[in-house]
Design a protein around this motif. Sequence first.
Motif, PDB file in Angstrom:
ATOM      1  N   GLY A  64     -53.106 -23.550  -9.422  1.00 41.52           N
ATOM      2  CA  GLY A  64     -53.366 -25.529  -9.434  1.00 41.52           C
ATOM      3  C   GLY A  64     -52.673 -26.503 -10.669  1.00 41.52           C
ATOM      4  N   ASP A  65     -51.476 -25.635 -11.352  1.00 48.48           N
ATOM      5  CA  ASP A  65     -51.094 -26.745 -12.157  1.00 48.48           C
ATOM      6  C   ASP A  65     -49.613 -26.845 -11.374  1.00 48.48           C
ATOM      7  OD1 ASP A  65     -52.100 -25.905 -14.377  1.00 48.48           O
ATOM      8  OD2 ASP A  65     -50.916 -24.608 -14.901  1.00 48.48           O
ATOM      9  N   THR A  66     -49.974 -28.877 -11.798  1.00 51.34           N
ATOM     10  CA  THR A  66     -48.101 -29.724 -10.906  1.00 51.34           C
ATOM     11  C   THR A  66     -47.282 -28.998 -12.046  1.00 51.34           C
ATOM     12  OG1 THR A  66     -49.818 -31.152 -10.135  1.00 51.34           O
ATOM     13  CG2 THR A  66     -48.016 -31.343 -10.541  1.00 51.34           C
ATOM     14  N   ASP A  99     -42.357 -21.152   0.610  1.00 53.68           N
ATOM     15  CA  ASP A  99     -41.824 -21.582  -1.069  1.00 53.68           C
ATOM     16  C   ASP A  99     -41.069 -22.306  -1.572  1.00 53.68           C
ATOM     17  OD1 ASP A  99     -42.492 -18.898  -0.769  1.00 53.68           O
ATOM     18  OD2 ASP A  99     -40.572 -18.087  -0.352  1.00 53.68           O
ATOM     19  N   PRO A 100     -41.721 -23.851  -2.413  1.00 53.46           N
ATOM     20  CA  PRO A 100     -41.345 -24.504  -3.104  1.00 53.46           C
ATOM     21  C   PRO A 100     -39.730 -24.069  -3.161  1.00 53.46           C
ATOM     22  CG  PRO A 100     -42.693 -23.429  -4.676  1.00 53.46           C
ATOM     23  CD  PRO A 100     -43.012 -22.585  -3.125  1.00 53.46           C
ATOM     24  N   CYS A 101     -38.979 -25.151  -3.530  1.00 55.05           N
ATOM     25  CA  CYS A 101     -37.461 -25.407  -3.279  1.00 55.05           C
ATOM     26  C   CYS A 101     -36.878 -26.491  -3.332  1.00 55.05           C
ATOM     27  CB  CYS A 101     -36.957 -24.162  -2.437  1.00 55.05           C
ATOM     28  SG  CYS A 101     -36.586 -24.937  -1.120  1.00 55.05           S
ATOM     29  N   SER A 102     -35.989 -26.347  -4.461  1.00 57.63           N
ATOM     30  CA  SER A 102     -35.329 -27.393  -5.078  1.00 57.63           C
ATOM     31  C   SER A 102     -34.221 -27.700  -3.872  1.00 57.63           C
ATOM     32  CB  SER A 102     -34.763 -27.592  -6.350  1.00 57.63           C
ATOM     33  OG  SER A 102     -34.035 -27.052  -6.707  1.00 57.63           O
ATOM     34  N   ALA A 103     -34.159 -28.892  -3.843  1.00 61.70           N
ATOM     35  CA  ALA A 103     -32.211 -29.167  -3.589  1.00 61.70           C
ATOM     36  C   ALA A 103     -31.367 -29.073  -4.499  1.00 61.70           C
ATOM     37  CB  ALA A 103     -31.991 -30.585  -3.256  1.00 61.70           C
ATOM     38  N   THR A 104     -30.011 -28.501  -3.540  1.00 57.72           N
ATOM     39  CA  THR A 104     -29.802 -28.102  -4.749  1.00 57.72           C
ATOM     40  C   THR A 104     -28.186 -28.847  -5.737  1.00 57.72           C
ATOM     41  OG1 THR A 104     -28.552 -27.061  -2.315  1.00 57.72           O
ATOM     42  CG2 THR A 104     -26.190 -26.901  -3.781  1.00 57.72           C
ATOM     43  N   PHE A 105     -28.486 -28.090  -6.492  1.00 58.86           N
ATOM     44  CA  PHE A 105     -28.269 -29.340  -7.325  1.00 58.86           C
ATOM     45  C   PHE A 105     -26.588 -28.610  -8.283  1.00 58.86           C
ATOM     46  CE2 PHE A 105     -30.838 -26.152  -8.812  1.00 58.86           C
ATOM     47  CZ  PHE A 105     -30.799 -25.596 -10.485  1.00 58.86           C
ATOM     48  N   HIS A 106     -25.745 -29.817  -8.860  1.00 59.01           N
ATOM     49  CA  HIS A 106     -24.311 -29.251  -9.126  1.00 59.01           C
ATOM     50  C   HIS A 106     -24.226 -30.400 -10.694  1.00 59.01           C
ATOM     51  CE1 HIS A 106     -22.921 -28.961  -5.001  1.00 59.01           C
ATOM     52  NE2 HIS A 106     -23.198 -29.433  -5.038  1.00 59.01           N
ATOM     53  N   PRO A 110     -30.248 -33.004 -16.228  1.00 55.71           N
ATOM     54  CA  PRO A 110     -31.192 -32.608 -15.299  1.00 55.71           C
ATOM     55  C   PRO A 110     -32.235 -33.036 -14.481  1.00 55.71           C
ATOM     56  CG  PRO A 110     -31.482 -32.754 -18.377  1.00 55.71           C
ATOM     57  CD  PRO A 110     -30.071 -33.655 -17.420  1.00 55.71           C
ATOM     58  N   ILE A 111     -32.465 -32.769 -13.099  1.00 60.43           N
ATOM     59  CA  ILE A 111     -32.483 -33.504 -11.917  1.00 60.43           C
ATOM     60  C   ILE A 111     -34.248 -32.776 -11.857  1.00 60.43           C
ATOM     61  CG2 ILE A 111     -32.714 -33.813  -9.366  1.00 60.43           C
ATOM     62  CD1 ILE A 111     -29.532 -32.960 -10.270  1.00 60.43           C
ATOM     63  N   PRO A 112     -35.268 -33.207 -12.021  1.00 61.81           N
ATOM     64  CA  PRO A 112     -37.074 -33.183 -11.625  1.00 61.81           C
ATOM     65  C   PRO A 112     -37.038 -32.549 -10.311  1.00 61.81           C
ATOM     66  CG  PRO A 112     -36.637 -35.346 -11.443  1.00 61.81           C
ATOM     67  CD  PRO A 112     -35.137 -35.145 -11.476  1.00 61.81           C
ATOM     68  N   TYR A 113     -37.752 -31.527 -10.047  1.00 64.73           N
ATOM     69  CA  TYR A 113     -38.505 -31.331  -8.853  1.00 64.73           C
ATOM     70  C   TYR A 113     -39.939 -30.888  -9.399  1.00 64.73           C
ATOM     71  CZ  TYR A 113     -39.973 -28.226  -5.297  1.00 64.73           C
ATOM     72  OH  TYR A 113     -40.357 -27.483  -3.746  1.00 64.73           O
ATOM     73  N   THR A 114     -40.428 -31.306  -8.564  1.00 60.13           N
ATOM     74  CA  THR A 114     -42.092 -31.378  -8.780  1.00 60.13           C
ATOM     75  C   THR A 114     -42.722 -30.736  -7.748  1.00 60.13           C
ATOM     76  OG1 THR A 114     -42.234 -32.953 -10.821  1.00 60.13           O
ATOM     77  CG2 THR A 114     -44.663 -32.098  -9.238  1.00 60.13           C
ATOM     78  N   PHE A 115     -43.865 -29.511  -7.870  1.00 64.45           N
ATOM     79  CA  PHE A 115     -44.464 -28.673  -6.971  1.00 64.45           C
ATOM     80  C   PHE A 115     -45.717 -28.514  -7.955  1.00 64.45           C
ATOM     81  CE2 PHE A 115     -42.055 -25.672  -8.721  1.00 64.45           C
ATOM     82  CZ  PHE A 115     -42.925 -24.299  -9.726  1.00 64.45           C
ATOM     83  N   THR A 116     -46.734 -28.235  -6.550  1.00 66.04           N
ATOM     84  CA  THR A 116     -48.223 -27.777  -7.091  1.00 66.04           C
ATOM     85  C   THR A 116     -48.070 -26.155  -6.526  1.00 66.04           C
ATOM     86  OG1 THR A 116     -48.892 -30.089  -6.591  1.00 66.04           O
ATOM     87  CG2 THR A 116     -50.891 -28.057  -6.975  1.00 66.04           C
ATOM     88  N   VAL A 117     -48.639 -25.506  -7.125  1.00 67.63           N
ATOM     89  CA  VAL A 117     -49.289 -23.913  -6.490  1.00 67.63           C
ATOM     90  C   VAL A 117     -50.917 -24.651  -7.001  1.00 67.63           C
ATOM     91  CG1 VAL A 117     -49.472 -21.787  -8.523  1.00 67.63           C
ATOM     92  CG2 VAL A 117     -48.023 -23.409  -9.319  1.00 67.63           C
ATOM     93  N   GLY A 118     -51.493 -24.775  -5.635  1.00 62.21           N
ATOM     94  CA  GLY A 118     -52.483 -24.934  -4.757  1.00 62.21           C
ATOM     95  C   GLY A 118     -53.163 -23.514  -4.711  1.00 62.21           C
TER      96      GLY A 118
END
Length: 404
Positions: A64-66, A99-106, A110-118
Amino acid sequence: MRRRNLAGIIVCMTLVLGLLVYLAPSTLPFITPAKATSKTISLIGYYPNWNISNPNPTIYVTQGDTVTMMLSNGDSAPHQFLVDFDRDGGESTDCPSTDPCSATFHTSTPIPYTFTVGPTIQPGTYNYICVIHYPSMVGKFVVQSPSPDFGVTSNPSSVSILQGSNANSTITVSSINNFAGTITLSASSSPAGPMTNFSTNTVTVSSGMTASSKLTISIPQSTSPGSYSITVTGTNGSASGTHTTSISVSVVSPSSPNFTINSSPTSLTVAQGSSGTISITLTSVNSFSGTISLSAAVLPSGPLASLNPSSVTLKSGGSASSTLTVSKAASGYYSTSVAQGNYAVNVTASSGSLSHSTPVSLTVGSTSPVPPSASSLPLLPIAGGVIALIAVIGTAIFLRRRKH
């Protein structure tokens, strides 16, 4: 013949679908919501690991965490974060459908990527990886079961009180994740001045339920006008610990323009499926004039409360009224009856920095007697039986025609 067969198939499917829709509300499982929190975790992509020090740390979250991942680059190589919830090795084709995944980062910024553990993600241990450098850069991602807990809320959470007067706020303790136990309530004021008293300072909460206590806030005549904060603390001896809620109190001098709010009667009893009304009266004090907004809240949830009108205009020295209507929770084919029991309705009136409330006690009793002219037969079960019978007959006719 083929057209008849096709028509028969369509009719049968429609009837069966109708039967399923009818039965769905009573057969679908209920999922208890989990208490969700927000977590922020930082990772630096630095091949062959995540992070330069403490490489590939184990990440712990609760169902349930974000989760917000702050992702950055420490080696100038491209990276892509992924949590392998389906345990297939982190194939990029799962991103982000499974699967939650971020965009490619270089970048090193820091770049934020947010997802929820449903709730569909089962507790257990998974891997988080870098899609680009897998099977290197792998760490453990542990999803824990939500533990039983409780929450504390106040209604209203903001009141204006005249010197020498008092006001009430309903303190509600709610079970979270099937918590059950006894909660001890206490209150403190900052700065000192207002006095507090609970109708009961201990409440017992059953699993999935709520319990409440009425907090009376009294303002001695000697209390200086101004802003105060009442902190209500709920304490349980288990690992759930303590939780708090705050009530903003504005102490007003009796000589300042103000208004009062009263309900008549102060209690209401209605039958399941019916409604009732109460008159709410607002009166100008010390030449107050202005527009006052009205709102109503019911605890625990169930009945619906509405005000007509939802705002009134007071003239200096005058009064105005609004009608509070309390009715069943919903209407329509899938409506459910409000549970019998006691409810607290709180009507709040606000104008600028002034806010006053009045409580109304609501009791929901048994269903009203059926009028002599009305049928006492349960219509929904009969309708469901008719639909099922038609579906069976239609299927039988269709199969018989196919044999010929």
